[in-house]
Motif scaffolding. Sequence first.
Motif, PDB file in Angstrom:
ATOM      1  N   ASN A 207       0.843  -1.190   0.000  1.00 57.09           N
ATOM      2  CA  ASN A 207       0.000   0.000   0.000  1.00 57.09           C
ATOM      3  C   ASN A 207       0.884   1.248   0.000  1.00 57.09           C
ATOM      4  O   ASN A 207       0.894   2.026   0.963  1.00 57.09           O
ATOM      5  CB  ASN A 207      -0.918  -0.004   1.231  1.00 57.09           C
ATOM      6  CG  ASN A 207      -1.897   1.145   1.221  1.00 57.09           C
ATOM      7  OD1 ASN A 207      -2.311   1.626   0.157  1.00 57.09           O
ATOM      8  ND2 ASN A 207      -2.254   1.627   2.401  1.00 57.09           N
ATOM      9  N   PRO A 208       1.612   1.482  -1.094  1.00 62.09           N
ATOM     10  CA  PRO A 208       2.526   2.633  -1.138  1.00 62.09           C
ATOM     11  C   PRO A 208       1.774   3.937  -1.360  1.00 62.09           C
ATOM     12  O   PRO A 208       0.664   3.935  -1.899  1.00 62.09           O
ATOM     13  CB  PRO A 208       3.414   2.319  -2.349  1.00 62.09           C
ATOM     14  CG  PRO A 208       2.494   1.560  -3.271  1.00 62.09           C
ATOM     15  CD  PRO A 208       1.627   0.716  -2.354  1.00 62.09           C
ATOM     16  N   PRO A 209       2.358   5.060  -0.962  1.00 60.17           N
ATOM     17  CA  PRO A 209       1.724   6.352  -1.255  1.00 60.17           C
ATOM     18  C   PRO A 209       1.788   6.637  -2.748  1.00 60.17           C
ATOM     19  O   PRO A 209       2.671   6.124  -3.441  1.00 60.17           O
ATOM     20  CB  PRO A 209       2.581   7.357  -0.464  1.00 60.17           C
ATOM     21  CG  PRO A 209       3.907   6.695  -0.314  1.00 60.17           C
ATOM     22  CD  PRO A 209       3.617   5.220  -0.214  1.00 60.17           C
ATOM     23  N   PRO A 210       0.870   7.424  -3.272  1.00 60.91           N
ATOM     24  CA  PRO A 210       0.887   7.742  -4.709  1.00 60.91           C
ATOM     25  C   PRO A 210       2.133   8.533  -5.086  1.00 60.91           C
ATOM     26  O   PRO A 210       2.601   9.373  -4.314  1.00 60.91           O
ATOM     27  CB  PRO A 210      -0.386   8.561  -4.920  1.00 60.91           C
ATOM     28  CG  PRO A 210      -0.718   9.110  -3.571  1.00 60.91           C
ATOM     29  CD  PRO A 210      -0.257   8.080  -2.584  1.00 60.91           C
ATOM     30  N   GLU A 221       8.580  13.080   3.967  1.00 58.41           N
ATOM     31  CA  GLU A 221       8.247  11.768   4.512  1.00 58.41           C
ATOM     32  C   GLU A 221       7.786  10.818   3.409  1.00 58.41           C
ATOM     33  O   GLU A 221       8.172   9.641   3.374  1.00 58.41           O
ATOM     34  CB  GLU A 221       7.150  11.907   5.568  1.00 58.41           C
ATOM     35  CG  GLU A 221       6.757  10.600   6.253  1.00 58.41           C
ATOM     36  CD  GLU A 221       7.896   9.953   7.028  1.00 58.41           C
ATOM     37  OE1 GLU A 221       7.846   8.715   7.211  1.00 58.41           O
ATOM     38  OE2 GLU A 221       8.830  10.681   7.446  1.00 58.41           O
ATOM     39  N   THR A 222       6.968  11.334   2.482  1.00 59.23           N
ATOM     40  CA  THR A 222       6.499  10.506   1.366  1.00 59.23           C
ATOM     41  C   THR A 222       7.658  10.084   0.468  1.00 59.23           C
ATOM     42  O   THR A 222       7.737   8.928   0.043  1.00 59.23           O
ATOM     43  CB  THR A 222       5.454  11.268   0.530  1.00 59.23           C
ATOM     44  OG1 THR A 222       4.338  11.589   1.358  1.00 59.23           O
ATOM     45  CG2 THR A 222       4.975  10.429  -0.648  1.00 59.23           C
ATOM     46  N   ILE A 223       8.547  11.011   0.179  1.00 60.58           N
ATOM     47  CA  ILE A 223       9.719  10.700  -0.651  1.00 60.58           C
ATOM     48  C   ILE A 223      10.578   9.623   0.020  1.00 60.58           C
ATOM     49  O   ILE A 223      11.061   8.686  -0.631  1.00 60.58           O
ATOM     50  CB  ILE A 223      10.554  11.976  -0.910  1.00 60.58           C
ATOM     51  CG1 ILE A 223       9.765  12.942  -1.797  1.00 60.58           C
ATOM     52  CG2 ILE A 223      11.882  11.626  -1.564  1.00 60.58           C
ATOM     53  CD1 ILE A 223      10.436  14.282  -2.000  1.00 60.58           C
ATOM     54  N   LYS A 224      10.741   9.737   1.339  1.00 54.78           N
ATOM     55  CA  LYS A 224      11.529   8.748   2.084  1.00 54.78           C
ATOM     56  C   LYS A 224      10.873   7.368   2.003  1.00 54.78           C
ATOM     57  O   LYS A 224      11.551   6.360   1.772  1.00 54.78           O
ATOM     58  CB  LYS A 224      11.659   9.183   3.545  1.00 54.78           C
ATOM     59  CG  LYS A 224      12.471   8.212   4.398  1.00 54.78           C
ATOM     60  CD  LYS A 224      12.534   8.684   5.848  1.00 54.78           C
ATOM     61  CE  LYS A 224      13.293   7.680   6.702  1.00 54.78           C
ATOM     62  NZ  LYS A 224      13.342   8.108   8.132  1.00 54.78           N
ATOM     63  N   ILE A 225       9.556   7.324   2.178  1.00 54.04           N
ATOM     64  CA  ILE A 225       8.829   6.047   2.108  1.00 54.04           C
ATOM     65  C   ILE A 225       8.984   5.414   0.729  1.00 54.04           C
ATOM     66  O   ILE A 225       9.238   4.207   0.600  1.00 54.04           O
ATOM     67  CB  ILE A 225       7.333   6.261   2.437  1.00 54.04           C
ATOM     68  CG1 ILE A 225       7.163   6.641   3.903  1.00 54.04           C
ATOM     69  CG2 ILE A 225       6.526   4.998   2.117  1.00 54.04           C
ATOM     70  CD1 ILE A 225       5.742   7.051   4.264  1.00 54.04           C
ATOM     71  N   LEU A 226       8.849   6.225  -0.317  1.00 54.92           N
ATOM     72  CA  LEU A 226       8.957   5.703  -1.681  1.00 54.92           C
ATOM     73  C   LEU A 226      10.378   5.236  -1.991  1.00 54.92           C
ATOM     74  O   LEU A 226      10.571   4.190  -2.632  1.00 54.92           O
ATOM     75  CB  LEU A 226       8.519   6.766  -2.690  1.00 54.92           C
ATOM     76  CG  LEU A 226       7.009   7.029  -2.740  1.00 54.92           C
ATOM     77  CD1 LEU A 226       6.712   8.254  -3.587  1.00 54.92           C
ATOM     78  CD2 LEU A 226       6.268   5.807  -3.284  1.00 54.92           C
ATOM     79  N   ASN A 227      11.380   5.969  -1.532  1.00 56.62           N
ATOM     80  CA  ASN A 227      12.765   5.546  -1.756  1.00 56.62           C
ATOM     81  C   ASN A 227      13.039   4.214  -1.064  1.00 56.62           C
ATOM     82  O   ASN A 227      13.701   3.327  -1.635  1.00 56.62           O
ATOM     83  CB  ASN A 227      13.742   6.611  -1.247  1.00 56.62           C
ATOM     84  CG  ASN A 227      13.805   7.825  -2.159  1.00 56.62           C
ATOM     85  OD1 ASN A 227      13.478   7.731  -3.340  1.00 56.62           O
ATOM     86  ND2 ASN A 227      14.208   8.963  -1.625  1.00 56.62           N
ATOM     87  N   ASN A 228      12.526   4.053   0.155  1.00 56.39           N
ATOM     88  CA  ASN A 228      12.677   2.785   0.867  1.00 56.39           C
ATOM     89  C   ASN A 228      11.948   1.666   0.137  1.00 56.39           C
ATOM     90  O   ASN A 228      12.429   0.532   0.050  1.00 56.39           O
ATOM     91  CB  ASN A 228      12.136   2.905   2.296  1.00 56.39           C
ATOM     92  CG  ASN A 228      13.036   3.719   3.199  1.00 56.39           C
ATOM     93  OD1 ASN A 228      14.233   3.859   2.929  1.00 56.39           O
ATOM     94  ND2 ASN A 228      12.473   4.260   4.263  1.00 56.39           N
TER      95      ASN A 228
END
Length: 264
Positions: A207-210, A221-228
């Motif tokens: 369930n990744p952020p768009p 925070e969103t960029i960090k989540i997507l990079n991970n």
Amino acid sequence: MNMEVEFFKEVFELKIKYEKKFEPLYLKQAAIITSSIIPTDKDIFQLDSEKEAELSKVKVEGDTEARMDIPEAEIKGIPGFWLTALKNAPLVADFIEEYDEPILKHLKDIKAVTLSNPMSFYLEFQFEPNDYFTNTVLTKSYALKCVPDSKNIFSFKGPEIVTCKGCKIHWKKFKNVTAETKKKKARKAFRTITKYDETASFFNFFNPPPVQENDDQMDDETIKILNNDFDLSIAIKDHLIPNALLFFTGGKVVDDEVNVKAME
């Protein structure tokens, strides 16, 4: 630069070619893990004496635990194979919480399929029936691009992930490990409000952020989540799946320098 783009595209096609060649081996591995077939002597590769001695001493974390309460006569396949491999894989293990493990014990196979038109790949996690969700397959797909950034052409290193899409997990009642349920009384009303707070879990991977077209449209925070997320997907696709047996046994897959570079 056009020649470099052409080079990376040909390398990408070569990966697809050999991915298909390896597919029969992965299918046989999955069949052995789930006890669909019993391996014969021909299926077991011959080890040199040094490697054989090394592997004979290996204590596989999770394997013993998976077998503890199972009578020896009832053991089929390789219980806990993928959970153990996941926990032994650098980076991947960092995303697994203790409460994820009972679910991941039901994981039968992980597949990666790469496509050239459009340039993309998807991951497929196959589960046996379990008490946590009704899905038998969880998927995650990624779109790639092989185009240099016009603002920084020297940063071009080949195809890169630009978007990703997960899938809906159909959790059974009170089994959702990605959300903590909190109930509180509503003000000026005789009713209870149920609130769900996201918790850390490997299953947040689905369930990744768009992804926005411009990084400026996303918060840090969103960029960090997507990079991970992107790092995790590459670790699973290019390192875990091809070397699952070695991760399961706890064997050293690659030297530390190569491993660190692969995770950058």
